[in-house]
Design a protein around this motif. Structure first.
Motif, short mmCIF file in Angstrom:
data_model
loop_
_atom_site.label_atom_id
_atom_site.label_comp_id
_atom_site.label_asym_id
_atom_site.label_seq_id
_atom_site.Cartn_x
_atom_site.Cartn_y
_atom_site.Cartn_z
N HIS A 1 0.84 -1.20 0.00
CA HIS A 1 0.00 0.00 0.00
C HIS A 1 0.87 1.25 0.00
O HIS A 1 1.96 1.22 0.58
N ASP B 1 2.25 4.13 1.60
CA ASP B 1 2.74 4.46 2.96
C ASP B 1 3.59 3.34 3.55
O ASP B 1 4.35 3.59 4.48
N ASP B 2 3.53 2.10 3.00
CA ASP B 2 4.38 1.02 3.51
C ASP B 2 5.86 1.37 3.36
O ASP B 2 6.64 1.25 4.31
N HIS C 1 0.47 -7.39 3.45
CA HIS C 1 1.92 -7.19 3.56
C HIS C 1 2.67 -8.50 3.30
O HIS C 1 3.68 -8.52 2.60
ZN LIG Z 1 0.33 -1.39 4.42
#
Ligand SMILES: [Zn+2]
Length: 245
Positions: free
Chosen positions: A19, A21-22, A122
């Motif tokens: 995603h 922001d990871d 994740h």
């Molecule tokens: Zn994430």
């Protein structure tokens, strides 16, 4: 700032997240340091990260993501694999491996762990990236890659989101990268995600800064990020590796 940029023909380094922001949370400081050295750096998000409770329109999240990339000085590509339904599949590996064959990175940074009580995407992203790094180099399979030429990625590193349950210190094949010059850029990039981190989640910034400080201190830096090498890290210049010159 919010406009998507046009990535260059080649990217030396690509970080992959499930995603937007990871990558900022896991290795944003490292990416900013490398970009400041003039290295071409890109982030590939496998999904647009939406829906989430705090964001009314996926376009807002994508705009946040491009603002964050601009803050770090990196390029960004958001793939259209489905958030919350991300699975390690043949199609997902091919989609990412195609990007590797297009941008031909020397180094890929990726997630490598499960995040229980948080998004299972994740862990799926980790497996997709491992698969895509391998698929990128496979010959005699051109029909799956739009005849893009094979590309061998020289190195892969894992970054860490440091969810509460996975703090395990720095062990074998792990090392600390000094991100002291980029800590504020890293935090500023995370702040670009206003929909994800509203004032009620201000603790996230304190936590990210504190973890970076604690990790950095283990190696004598003010702030650091932990990276894990897929292979053992060798040295042909011990004095430089040990920072003795
Ligand atoms: Zn994430």
């Amino acid at each position: 700032m919010n406009k998507p940029d046009t990535p260059p023909k080649q990217l030396d380094i690509i970080a992959v997240g499930a995603h937007p922001d990871d990558c900022e949370i896991g290795c944003g400081g490292t990416l900013a340091v490398l970009a400041a050295q003039g290295i071409s750096v890109g982030i590939i998000d496998l999904t647009d990260g939406e829906p989430t409770p705090g964001c009314d329109d996926p376009k807002i999240r994508v705009a946040e993501a491009h603002a964050a990339a601009a803050t770090l000085g990196v390029h960004r590509i958001v793939l259209d694999l489905p958030n919350r339904r991300l699975f390690d599949s043949f199609e997902a590996r091919i989609a990412l491996a195609k990007q590797f064959r297009i941008f031909r990175p020397k180094l890929v940074l990726s997630l490598n762990h499960k995040t229980p009580m948080a998004s299972p995407d994740h862990w799926q992203a980790s497996q997709i990236t491992d698969g895509a790094v391998f698929y990128s180099r496979l010959s005699k399979w051109d029909q799956y890659f739009d005849d893009l030429p094979v590309h061998v990625i020289s190195r892969q590193l894992y970054y860490h989101l440091f969810f509460e349950d996975e703090w395990s210190g720095v062990g074998a094949k792990q090392f600390v990268h000094d991100i002291t010059p980029a800590i504020e850029s890293k935090l500023e990039a995370i702040r670009c995600y206003a929909t994800q981190f509203p004032p009620a989640k201000d603790y996230v910034y304190h936590r990210v800064r504190s973890i970076a400080g604690a990790v950095g201190a283990t190696a004598g830096f003010e702030y650091g990020e932990v990276l894990t090498s897929v292979r053992a890290i060798g040295s042909n210049d011990l004095m430089t590796t040990l920072q003795l010159n």
